[in-house]
Design a protein around this motif. Sequence first.
Motif, PDB file in Angstrom:
ATOM      1  N   PRO A   1      -6.632  -0.811  -8.815  1.00  0.00           N
ATOM      2  CA  PRO A   1      -7.319  -2.084  -8.979  1.00  0.00           C
ATOM      3  C   PRO A   1      -8.790  -1.863  -9.336  1.00  0.00           C
ATOM      4  O   PRO A   1      -9.363  -0.820  -9.008  1.00  0.00           O
ATOM      5  CB  PRO A   1      -7.208  -2.743  -7.601  1.00  0.00           C
ATOM      6  CG  PRO A   1      -6.106  -2.028  -6.911  1.00  0.00           C
ATOM      7  CD  PRO A   1      -6.083  -0.648  -7.481  1.00  0.00           C
TER       8      PRO A   1
ATOM      9  N   THR B   1       2.852   7.505  -5.570  1.00  0.00           N
ATOM     10  CA  THR B   1       3.879   6.588  -6.050  1.00  0.00           C
ATOM     11  C   THR B   1       4.504   7.107  -7.338  1.00  0.00           C
ATOM     12  O   THR B   1       5.727   7.075  -7.502  1.00  0.00           O
ATOM     13  CB  THR B   1       3.281   5.188  -6.270  1.00  0.00           C
ATOM     14  OG1 THR B   1       2.685   4.752  -5.052  1.00  0.00           O
ATOM     15  CG2 THR B   1       4.344   4.205  -6.691  1.00  0.00           C
TER      16      THR B   1
ATOM     17  N   ARG C   1      -3.063   6.765  -7.131  1.00  0.00           N
ATOM     18  CA  ARG C   1      -1.702   6.250  -6.970  1.00  0.00           C
ATOM     19  C   ARG C   1      -0.672   7.316  -7.326  1.00  0.00           C
ATOM     20  O   ARG C   1       0.484   7.017  -7.554  1.00  0.00           O
ATOM     21  CB  ARG C   1      -1.500   5.019  -7.858  1.00  0.00           C
ATOM     22  CG  ARG C   1      -2.528   3.920  -7.613  1.00  0.00           C
ATOM     23  CD  ARG C   1      -2.391   3.362  -6.205  1.00  0.00           C
ATOM     24  NE  ARG C   1      -3.484   2.486  -5.858  1.00  0.00           N
ATOM     25  CZ  ARG C   1      -3.486   1.183  -5.969  1.00  0.00           C
ATOM     26  NH1 ARG C   1      -2.451   0.565  -6.436  1.00  0.00           N
ATOM     27  NH2 ARG C   1      -4.529   0.481  -5.603  1.00  0.00           N
TER      28      ARG C   1
ATOM     29  N   LEU D   1       8.970  -2.956  -6.175  1.00  0.00           N
ATOM     30  CA  LEU D   1       7.620  -3.053  -6.710  1.00  0.00           C
ATOM     31  C   LEU D   1       6.826  -1.843  -6.241  1.00  0.00           C
ATOM     32  O   LEU D   1       6.666  -1.624  -5.036  1.00  0.00           O
ATOM     33  CB  LEU D   1       6.943  -4.341  -6.226  1.00  0.00           C
ATOM     34  CG  LEU D   1       5.474  -4.493  -6.560  1.00  0.00           C
ATOM     35  CD1 LEU D   1       5.278  -4.545  -8.079  1.00  0.00           C
ATOM     36  CD2 LEU D   1       4.902  -5.728  -5.893  1.00  0.00           C
ATOM     37  N   LEU D   2       6.374  -1.050  -7.195  1.00  0.00           N
ATOM     38  CA  LEU D   2       5.557   0.124  -6.881  1.00  0.00           C
ATOM     39  C   LEU D   2       4.227  -0.008  -7.612  1.00  0.00           C
ATOM     40  O   LEU D   2       4.175  -0.520  -8.724  1.00  0.00           O
ATOM     41  CB  LEU D   2       6.272   1.404  -7.328  1.00  0.00           C
ATOM     42  CG  LEU D   2       7.621   1.662  -6.673  1.00  0.00           C
ATOM     43  CD1 LEU D   2       8.320   2.835  -7.346  1.00  0.00           C
ATOM     44  CD2 LEU D   2       7.444   1.935  -5.190  1.00  0.00           C
ATOM     45  N   HIS D   3       3.187   0.471  -7.001  1.00  0.00           N
ATOM     46  CA  HIS D   3       1.849   0.364  -7.571  1.00  0.00           C
ATOM     47  C   HIS D   3       1.425   1.712  -8.151  1.00  0.00           C
ATOM     48  O   HIS D   3       1.294   2.680  -7.423  1.00  0.00           O
ATOM     49  CB  HIS D   3       0.860  -0.075  -6.500  1.00  0.00           C
ATOM     50  CG  HIS D   3       1.224  -1.384  -5.892  1.00  0.00           C
ATOM     51  ND1 HIS D   3       2.065  -1.496  -4.819  1.00  0.00           N
ATOM     52  CD2 HIS D   3       0.887  -2.643  -6.252  1.00  0.00           C
ATOM     53  CE1 HIS D   3       2.213  -2.776  -4.517  1.00  0.00           C
ATOM     54  NE2 HIS D   3       1.518  -3.486  -5.369  1.00  0.00           N
ATOM     55  N   ASP D   4       1.230   1.740  -9.462  1.00  0.00           N
ATOM     56  CA  ASP D   4       0.805   2.995 -10.085  1.00  0.00           C
ATOM     57  C   ASP D   4      -0.558   2.879 -10.759  1.00  0.00           C
ATOM     58  O   ASP D   4      -1.042   3.818 -11.345  1.00  0.00           O
ATOM     59  CB  ASP D   4       1.843   3.493 -11.090  1.00  0.00           C
ATOM     60  CG  ASP D   4       1.966   2.578 -12.287  1.00  0.00           C
ATOM     61  OD1 ASP D   4       1.488   1.440 -12.223  1.00  0.00           O
ATOM     62  OD2 ASP D   4       2.545   3.008 -13.291  1.00  0.00           O
ATOM     63  N   GLY D   5      -1.156   1.728 -10.670  1.00  0.00           N
ATOM     64  CA  GLY D   5      -2.478   1.527 -11.266  1.00  0.00           C
ATOM     65  C   GLY D   5      -3.528   1.398 -10.176  1.00  0.00           C
ATOM     66  O   GLY D   5      -3.212   1.247  -9.007  1.00  0.00           O
TER      67      GLY D   5
ATOM     68  N   GLU E   1       0.825  -1.192   0.000  1.00  0.00           N
ATOM     69  CA  GLU E   1       0.000   0.000   0.000  1.00  0.00           C
ATOM     70  C   GLU E   1       0.870   1.257   0.000  1.00  0.00           C
ATOM     71  O   GLU E   1       0.619   2.206   0.724  1.00  0.00           O
ATOM     72  CB  GLU E   1      -0.971  -0.036   1.169  1.00  0.00           C
ATOM     73  CG  GLU E   1      -1.915  -1.215   1.094  1.00  0.00           C
ATOM     74  CD  GLU E   1      -2.988  -1.211   2.159  1.00  0.00           C
ATOM     75  OE1 GLU E   1      -2.865  -0.493   3.173  1.00  0.00           O
ATOM     76  OE2 GLU E   1      -3.969  -1.921   1.950  1.00  0.00           O
ATOM     77  N   ASP E   2       1.920   1.241  -0.824  1.00  0.00           N
ATOM     78  CA  ASP E   2       2.821   2.376  -0.914  1.00  0.00           C
ATOM     79  C   ASP E   2       2.093   3.649  -1.320  1.00  0.00           C
ATOM     80  O   ASP E   2       2.449   4.734  -0.881  1.00  0.00           O
ATOM     81  CB  ASP E   2       3.965   2.086  -1.893  1.00  0.00           C
ATOM     82  CG  ASP E   2       3.488   1.501  -3.205  1.00  0.00           C
ATOM     83  OD1 ASP E   2       3.038   0.343  -3.202  1.00  0.00           O
ATOM     84  OD2 ASP E   2       3.551   2.195  -4.225  1.00  0.00           O
ATOM     85  N   TRP E   3       1.064   3.526  -2.137  1.00  0.00           N
ATOM     86  CA  TRP E   3       0.360   4.697  -2.649  1.00  0.00           C
ATOM     87  C   TRP E   3      -0.319   5.512  -1.555  1.00  0.00           C
ATOM     88  O   TRP E   3      -0.656   6.662  -1.763  1.00  0.00           O
ATOM     89  CB  TRP E   3      -0.672   4.278  -3.696  1.00  0.00           C
ATOM     90  CG  TRP E   3      -1.779   3.443  -3.131  1.00  0.00           C
ATOM     91  CD1 TRP E   3      -2.970   3.911  -2.638  1.00  0.00           C
ATOM     92  CD2 TRP E   3      -1.810   2.047  -2.981  1.00  0.00           C
ATOM     93  NE1 TRP E   3      -3.736   2.865  -2.186  1.00  0.00           N
ATOM     94  CE2 TRP E   3      -3.045   1.695  -2.391  1.00  0.00           C
ATOM     95  CE3 TRP E   3      -0.919   1.023  -3.288  1.00  0.00           C
ATOM     96  CZ2 TRP E   3      -3.401   0.390  -2.107  1.00  0.00           C
ATOM     97  CZ3 TRP E   3      -1.286  -0.283  -3.008  1.00  0.00           C
ATOM     98  CH2 TRP E   3      -2.504  -0.588  -2.429  1.00  0.00           C
TER      99      TRP E   3
END
Length: 70
Positions: A31, A41, A38, A25-29, A1-3
């Motif tokens: 779900p 990030t 996001r 691993l970074l989340h830019d999208g 949950e970096d975002w």
Amino acid sequence: EDWKRPPQEIVARVVHQARPGSIILLHDGIPPNESTSRMNTVQALPDILRKLSPQYKFVTVPELIRAAKK
């Protein structure tokens, strides 16, 4: 949950935890069925790359796999 963290905190955590061979691993999208942004990030990425680039080489996952097969 970096975002969910501010960009500066994302940068600090990634830079602090980076080690040779690390996969970042970074989340830019977003779900499906979520409306969370996001952008934090996305904003953190340039600083992460700038801070780590003197010490590390960045490769894509396919490049990493090819290198492991050699």
